[in-house]
Enzyme design. Structure first.
Site, PDB file in Angstrom:
ATOM      1  N   LYS A 184     -24.781  10.712  -4.644  1.00 27.45           N
ATOM      2  CA  LYS A 184     -24.640  10.655  -6.136  1.00 27.45           C
ATOM      3  C   LYS A 184     -25.138  10.067  -6.979  1.00 27.45           C
ATOM      4  CE  LYS A 184     -21.540  14.495  -5.597  1.00 27.45           C
ATOM      5  NZ  LYS A 184     -20.178  14.581  -5.575  1.00 27.45           N
TER       6      LYS A 184
HETATM    7  C1  LIG Z   1     -18.932  15.374  -4.920  1.00 32.66           C
HETATM    8  C2  LIG Z   1     -18.298  16.542  -5.767  1.00 32.66           C
HETATM    9  C3  LIG Z   1     -16.814  16.237  -5.841  1.00 32.66           C
HETATM   10  C4  LIG Z   1     -15.939  15.494  -4.291  1.00 32.66           C
HETATM   11  O1  LIG Z   1     -16.328  13.517  -4.336  1.00 32.66           O
HETATM   12  P1  LIG Z   1     -16.506  13.062  -3.243  1.00 32.66           P
HETATM   13  O2  LIG Z   1     -15.806  11.614  -3.906  1.00 32.66           O
HETATM   14  O3  LIG Z   1     -16.639  13.602  -2.256  1.00 32.66           O
HETATM   15  O4  LIG Z   1     -14.501  13.621  -2.751  1.00 32.66           O
HETATM   16  C5  LIG Z   1     -16.104  16.406  -6.668  1.00 32.66           C
HETATM   17  N1  LIG Z   1     -17.001  17.506  -7.798  1.00 32.66           N
HETATM   18  C6  LIG Z   1     -18.153  17.672  -7.855  1.00 32.66           C
HETATM   19  C7  LIG Z   1     -18.837  18.483  -8.838  1.00 32.66           C
HETATM   20  C8  LIG Z   1     -18.992  17.109  -6.370  1.00 32.66           C
HETATM   21  O5  LIG Z   1     -20.409  17.522  -7.334  1.00 32.66           O
END
Ligand SMILES: *Cc1c(COP(=O)(O)O)cnc(C)c1O
Length: 392
Positions: A184
């Site tokens: 991210k």
């Molecule tokens: C990555 C992601 C999540 C989950 O994030 P985590 O920190 O891995 O729990 C939720 N929604 C979207 C759209 C994502 O891309």
């Protein structure tokens, strides 16, 4: 050219040094660094309260639980998202309802309006790739129908909506969940943050985050040395450790630079790929700031001799990684049972899905790599161009 993955974290020496300090300090779970990350994140976004958790999934789950959304309730979200979004709705026993996407790939407020029933309690919009949803329209629906809004901002640390951060002072949402997962816009390896502007909701989230205990361990240790604690409800184990927060503190300091670099690479892709008839480029909106978590191409399959899987394979042969965001929720076996219900049908998301390809986008790329990726996309298209008959 060496293999270019579709995402790669940018971890600097400061992150590494801070983690080593935490490890040597003897306090390796939630503590001073996590509190520091929370206050830095609140200051960055302008949110009244920021609560660190061990994933965005946990943040979404806690947000729903803290708002008492449960078995009698429906929560409207998008089909074009990661499964975690929908799983959290199911975790509180509520029913997910899918509204279709609009032309920009985000949830369409007109489709949300069509899906609202007397049981609807909340809307969970997802800011796809870092492009903000039409929050004004969503807040207006929420106001009219007395609904909660909890945003999945997993892609959107750094996104600005009309000039301010999601979850900030201008936000009319109840809660906003950010992800610090490895790929991210900023990362702690695994981690997340929930921002809220209501202090009572924040307190409930803090209790639910750590076993339902009324005070967390750090406060007991640092402030009172007290051994006493009380469980006031059935909570979860969703706290973030100082090892992870040590990474996050420095990632957050670099987030503005990361975002600027992503925007520069997006502009390069736009420039180099403009005018290629076989693809459509991602939509931007000048009223906001896109965080460019992803750069998602849309293939015009009718103009190509290959499908998306072959397109990705041909990029891989040129040492370019690519991915797909996302396999729509109704296509997963587990969620398919809802897809048959008329009010969950999402023809636009299903039409878009076979055309989606995310190409490499991360701040650690070099300009040479960005150019190489764009050239590779053009080369694969040139090879696979469907020659249309010229009409005389
Ligand atoms: C990555 C992601 C999540 C989950 O994030 P985590 O920190 O891995 O729990 C939720 N929604 C979207 C759209 C994502 O891309």
């Amino acid at each position: 050219m060496e293999f270019i993955p579709f995402a790669f974290p940018s971890i600097g020496q400061e992150e590494i040094d801070e983690v080593v300090e935490v490890l040597k300090s003897g306090w390796i779970t939630t503590g001073a660094r996590t509190h520091r990350l929370e206050s830095d994140f609140a200051q960055y976004t302008g949110a009244a309260e920021a609560m660190a958790v061990n994933s965005a999934t946990a943040a979404l789950h806690l947000g729903l639980a803290a708002m008492d959304i449960g078995p009698e309730d429906e929560v409207i979200t998008t089909p074009l998202t990661f499964c975690a979004t929908v799983n959290t709705i199911l975790h509180v026993g509520a029913t997910p309802v899918l509204a279709d996407i609009g032309p920009d790939g985000n949830i369409d407020p007109r489709s949300i309006a069509e899906r609202i029933t007397p049981r609807t309690r909340a809307i969970m919009p997802v800011h796809m790739a870092g492009l903000p949803c039409d929050m004004d329209a969503i807040w207006e629906l929420a106001r009219k129908h007395n609904l909660k809004v909890i945003e999945d901002a997993a892609h959107a640390a750094g996104t600005l909506y009309r000039g301010t951060h999601l979850g900030g002072k201008e936000s009319k949402s109840d809660a906003v969940a950010f992800s610090f997962y490895a790929n991210k816009n900023m990362t702690t390896g695994e981690g997340g943050m929930l921002t809220v502007n209501n202090p009572d909701l924040a307190e409930r989230v803090r209790v639910l985050r750590l076993h339902g205990i009324s005070k967390d361990a750090w406060k007991r240790y640092a402030k009172t040395g007290n051994w006493f604690y009380e469980v006031i409800e059935c909570g979860f184990k969703y706290n973030l450790s100082d090892i992870q927060s040590a990474i996050g503190i420095h990632q957050l300091k670099r987030l503005e630079n990361f975002t600027a670099t992503r925007a520069r690479f997006a502009a390069m892709y736009h420039h180099m790929l403009a005018g290629v008839d076989e693809i459509e480029l991602p939509i931007d909106n000048a009223a906001h700031r896109h965080a460019w978590h992803l750069y998602m191409l849309r293939l015009r399959l009718d103009r190509l001799t290959i499908d998306r899987a072959a397109f990705i394979e041909k990029l891989r042969e040129r040492n370019v990684g690519a991915s797909v965001h996302f396999i729509p929720i109704p296509l997963h076996r587990f969620f398919a049972r809802w897809a048959n219900r008329r009010h969950n049908q999402c023809p636009r998301a299903l039409e878009l899905y076979p055309r989606l390809v995310s190409i490499p986008m991360y701040p650690g790329m070099t300009e040479e790599q960005v150019e190489y990726v764009a050239d590779s996309v053009k080369a694969v298209i040139a090879e696979s161009r469907r020659r249309r008959l010229a009409v005389a």
